[in-house]
Scaffold this motif. Structure first.
Motif, short mmCIF file in Angstrom:
data_model
loop_
_atom_site.label_atom_id
_atom_site.label_comp_id
_atom_site.label_asym_id
_atom_site.label_seq_id
_atom_site.Cartn_x
_atom_site.Cartn_y
_atom_site.Cartn_z
N MET A 1 0.82 -1.21 0.00
CA MET A 1 0.00 0.00 0.00
C MET A 1 0.85 1.26 0.00
N SER A 2 2.14 1.15 0.30
CA SER A 2 3.00 2.34 0.32
C SER A 2 3.24 2.91 -1.07
N LYS A 3 3.03 2.09 -2.11
CA LYS A 3 3.21 2.57 -3.47
C LYS A 3 2.05 3.46 -3.93
N CYS A 4 0.89 3.33 -3.28
CA CYS A 4 -0.29 4.11 -3.64
C CYS A 4 -0.26 5.41 -2.83
N LYS A 5 0.31 6.46 -3.38
CA LYS A 5 0.53 7.70 -2.64
C LYS A 5 -0.77 8.44 -2.36
N ASN A 6 -1.65 8.54 -3.36
CA ASN A 6 -2.87 9.31 -3.19
C ASN A 6 -3.84 8.64 -2.22
N ILE A 7 -3.93 7.31 -2.33
CA ILE A 7 -4.82 6.59 -1.42
C ILE A 7 -4.30 6.67 0.01
N SER A 8 -2.98 6.53 0.18
CA SER A 8 -2.40 6.62 1.53
C SER A 8 -2.51 8.03 2.09
N ALA A 9 -2.50 9.07 1.21
CA ALA A 9 -2.68 10.44 1.69
C ALA A 9 -4.09 10.64 2.22
N PHE A 10 -5.10 10.08 1.53
CA PHE A 10 -6.48 10.18 2.03
C PHE A 10 -6.64 9.42 3.34
N GLU A 11 -6.01 8.25 3.46
CA GLU A 11 -6.08 7.48 4.70
C GLU A 11 -5.42 8.23 5.86
N HIS A 12 -4.31 8.90 5.57
CA HIS A 12 -3.63 9.70 6.59
C HIS A 12 -4.51 10.89 7.03
N PHE A 13 -5.22 11.49 6.09
CA PHE A 13 -6.13 12.59 6.43
C PHE A 13 -7.26 12.12 7.35
N ILE A 14 -7.82 10.96 7.05
CA ILE A 14 -8.91 10.43 7.89
C ILE A 14 -8.40 10.10 9.28
N ASN A 15 -7.23 9.51 9.38
CA ASN A 15 -6.68 9.17 10.69
C ASN A 15 -6.28 10.41 11.48
N SER A 16 -5.95 11.50 10.79
CA SER A 16 -5.62 12.74 11.50
C SER A 16 -6.83 13.35 12.19
N LEU A 17 -8.02 12.95 11.76
CA LEU A 17 -9.26 13.41 12.41
C LEU A 17 -9.68 12.48 13.54
N SER A 18 -8.78 11.58 13.96
CA SER A 18 -9.03 10.58 15.02
C SER A 18 -10.21 9.68 14.68
N ILE A 19 -10.30 9.30 13.41
CA ILE A 19 -11.32 8.34 12.95
C ILE A 19 -10.61 7.02 12.67
N PRO A 20 -10.97 5.95 13.35
CA PRO A 20 -10.32 4.65 13.09
C PRO A 20 -10.81 4.06 11.77
N TRP A 21 -10.05 4.32 10.70
CA TRP A 21 -10.45 3.90 9.35
C TRP A 21 -9.19 3.64 8.53
N SER A 22 -9.28 2.62 7.69
CA SER A 22 -8.12 2.31 6.84
C SER A 22 -8.58 1.41 5.70
N PHE A 23 -7.81 1.42 4.63
CA PHE A 23 -8.02 0.47 3.54
C PHE A 23 -7.48 -0.89 3.97
N TYR A 24 -8.12 -1.93 3.48
CA TYR A 24 -7.66 -3.28 3.81
C TYR A 24 -7.90 -4.18 2.61
N THR A 25 -7.22 -5.30 2.59
CA THR A 25 -7.35 -6.28 1.51
C THR A 25 -7.88 -7.58 2.08
N THR A 26 -8.73 -8.22 1.32
CA THR A 26 -9.30 -9.50 1.75
C THR A 26 -8.30 -10.63 1.50
N LYS A 27 -8.44 -11.70 2.25
CA LYS A 27 -7.53 -12.84 2.11
C LYS A 27 -7.78 -13.60 0.81
N GLU A 28 -9.04 -13.60 0.36
CA GLU A 28 -9.36 -14.40 -0.82
C GLU A 28 -8.90 -13.74 -2.11
N SER A 29 -9.19 -12.43 -2.27
CA SER A 29 -8.91 -11.78 -3.55
C SER A 29 -7.79 -10.73 -3.48
N ASN A 30 -7.39 -10.30 -2.29
CA ASN A 30 -6.36 -9.26 -2.11
C ASN A 30 -6.74 -7.94 -2.78
#
Length: 636
Positions: free
Chosen positions: A432-461
């Motif tokens: 996920m470190s290669k996806c800069k824009n997605i990780s920037a949005f995730e960092h913005f959400i976490n800066s608002l003290s919201i427990p949220w993140s992108f995740y991948t499923t075990k079956e399809s990734n």
């Protein structure tokens, strides 16, 4: 003898049998061994001795019982004599139970005298008490100590139910705290309140229900007594709602509730039924048939017959099921009008919810079309479950309008960021470190003290994410900065305007005395710009309701915040917690226990809400009234 037996057996027939009977009848002295004969004689002697011992033991037991009775009688006489002597000596040597009884009587007489003197505007400074033996006790009554209000049984039951305190722990608390009433009194109070409500169970389903008539009359009587000084309204509104929820991971449950709209007063959400079934038409029919049987249309208040108006409010899925409509993904998914799915984006065309010439539906039309084929029924699958509620009295939920449209705005923003990072729907991502824009949005959400993140499923990734809640959406809309996230996008200004204008329309909708025409024009402009910024197929059924039917419901019913599902969603959370913390988890019995407890809490809330208040302190800002997740302060 053996030779005789052999000869008789050779003869055959009944010869051997006759010989054996002859031997049995005759007294023959068989030659047994000497030791065996002696043992048999000893066994007979021991049996005779045992019988003699048993007879003697029985006689001795009778004697012992007589002696025990005599000893008890003598002991009672001695105890009575000692008690009389102790009573003559003085009150200090009374029994403990009698001392408690005397103290209780003295406290009651003292309280009665103090209350009598206070009613005459007299202050009590000292109390002098004396018993029949002449022992005097003086008590000082200060103004601060004079009124030591003991916690009433109702308040104790309200605390016990809201905090889910078990009987065992409450018993220990009441023993250590003298101000708390005893457990038996609290149980008696709970049984009395439970008897006020009649709860029934289903025969073919796991669940419980209450008749709507009884709840309406009981609740309106309470409200009319509390609001006796206010003028009686022209009509009283009854909003019926429901929602499907999950209790845990496996239990699918449907909760049916209602609220009373008495003028400007809005009652709490009252539970009507809890059923362990999914949110489908055939189950909702079985649930509502006993609840709505013999429904009243008027109620008498101070010798005045007041009409009752019934409304239906819920999310789109529940409303479509109740009105016999198809799913939200069908072609004619709107229950208010006949707008097809490929014309939702057209902002110039007007779809009405009352005028049949402009595509409005009626209850009779839905019942007629439900009997036709799929190509002609216009998504009318079955007749409405509550035919006495007209289509104009089915009100869209402002909470779900805000949530579902906000979800679409967030989804479109994430798709833009994924497209920039070359991450499609079917692309499997490991790092996920290669996806800069997605990780920037995730960092913005976490800066608002919201427990949220992108995740991948075990079956399809594949990348997945959860939806945001209402407070989280408000926090994101207030703090989002598009210049840092999508400044490179050619439509950045349009997307920014869509977010800001949507929050402005929602806040305008909540204000009192708003002009519905202003809301209509701004909503139509918003949907037009949304379809131009993104795609016409991205206009959802909620956006169609937002553009066409929101302003019409404002003109018909005025302020529609009274029909919000926010209280219903909160009640779902309460019911899940009560199920796990205050029931035995045994199917129907557990649902009955939850409904009884919720009825007690709602009944005692009016009596105890002024004296007992629960405060929530935020751990971030330290203020009262919200928690860490709903805090609006930015994280530094």
């Amino acid at each position: 003898m053996l030779s005789k037996l052999k000869t008789e057996t050779k003869k055959g027939g009944h010869c051997t049998k006759k010989l054996l009977t002859k031997w049995k009848s005759s007294d023959l002295n068989l030659k047994l061994g000497g030791a065996k004969r002696k043992l048999e004689n000893q066994i007979g002697i021991e049996k005779k001795r045992r019988k003699i011992c048993e007879i003697e033991c029985a006689k001795k037991k009778d004697v012992i019982k007589k002696l025990e009775r005599q000893n008890k009688q003598i002991a009672k006489k001695l105890v009575n004599k000692t008690k009389r002597q102790l009573r003559k000596q003085g009150s200090k040597k009374y029994a403990k139970r009698h001392i408690k009884y005397m103290k209780k009587n003295l406290a009651e007489t003292a309280n009665a005298t103090v209350s009598l003197l206070q009613s005459l505007d007299l202050k009590v400074t000292t109390l002098c008490l004396a018993d029949k033996f002449g022992n005097k006790v003086e008590l000082k009554c200060d103004s601060d100590i004079q009124k030591q209000n003991k916690i009433t049984v109702e308040k104790a039951l309200y605390l016990k139910d809201t905090l889910c305190i078990s009987d065992r722990s409450y018993k220990q608390l009441s023993k250590n705290c003298n101000q708390l009433p005893r457990l038996k009194n609290v149980r008696k109070c709970s049984e009395e309140i439970n008897s006020m409500f009649s709860i029934y169970t289903f025969d073919d389903m796991i669940g419980a229900w209450e008749p709507l008539n009884n709840k309406i009359t009981f609740l309106i009587d309470q409200i009319s007594k509390d609001k006796c000084d206010d003028p009686i309204p022209n009509h009283i509104g009854i909003k019926i709602s429901g929602d499907g929820t999950r209790i845990g991971k496996r239990i699918h449950c449907v909760n049916i509730t209602f609220r009373v709209i008495y003028g400007n007063y809005l009652s709490d959400e009252q539970i009507l039924a809890m059923v362990r079934k999914p949110e489908k038409y055939k189950f909702l029919c079985k649930i509502f048939n006993p609840i709505v049987a013999n429904l009243i249309n008027t109620i008498t208040i101070n010798n005045n017959n007041i009409p009752l108006k019934y409304y239906l409010g819920a999310d789109m899925k529940f409303l479509n099921e109740m009105m016999g409509m198809g799913a939200c993904s069908s072609k004619y998914s709107c229950l208010w009008c006949k707008c097809p799915s490929n014309e939702r984006y057209i902002h110039t065309k007007i779809w009405s919810m009352t005028d049949t010439t402009q595509g409005a539906r009626t209850v009779d039309e839905i019942t007629k079309l439900s009997s036709q084929s799929k190509t002609k029924n216009m998504s009318c699958v079955a007749p409405p479950i509550l035919p006495f509620i007209s289509v104009s009295n089915v009100i869209p939920d402002p909470l779900h309008l805000f949530l579902r449209i906000s979800d679409q705005l967030v989804l479109q923003l994430i798709q833009i960021l994924r497209h920039k990072d070359n991450v499609g729907k079917n692309v499997k991502v490991v790092d996920m470190s290669k996806c800069k824009n997605i990780s920037a949005f995730e960092h913005f959400i976490n800066s608002l003290s919201i427990p949220w993140s992108f995740y991948t499923t075990k079956e399809s990734n594949q990348i997945q994410f959860r939806d945001f809640t209402g407070p989280e959406h408000i926090k994101i809309q207030k703090n989002i900065n598009f210049d840092t996230l999508i400044s490179w996008h050619p439509k950045c200004d349009c997307i920014k305007w869509l977010w800001e204008e949507f929050t402005n329309i929602i806040s305008l909708m909540k204000t009192d005395g708003v002009d519905p025409q202003v809301v209509d024009t701004r909503a139509r402009d918003w949907v037009c710009n949304y379809s131009k910024t993104f795609q016409a197929k991205d206009v959802t059924p909620y956006m169609h309701v937002f553009m066409n039917h929101l302003s019409q419901s404002l003109t018909l019913h005025g302020q529609i915040n009274n029909f919000s599902q926010q209280a219903m969603e909160k009640l779902n959370d309460k019911i899940t917690s009560l199920f796990f913390r205050s029931s035995n988890h045994r199917n129907t019995e557990a649902f009955v226990q939850v409904m009884q407890k919720q009825n007690r809490i709602s009944y005692l809330n009016k009596l105890c809400k002024d004296d007992i208040k629960f405060y929530v302190n935020c751990k971030r800002c330290g203020q009262v009234g919200h928690n860490r997740r709903t805090c609006q302060q930015n994280q530094l």
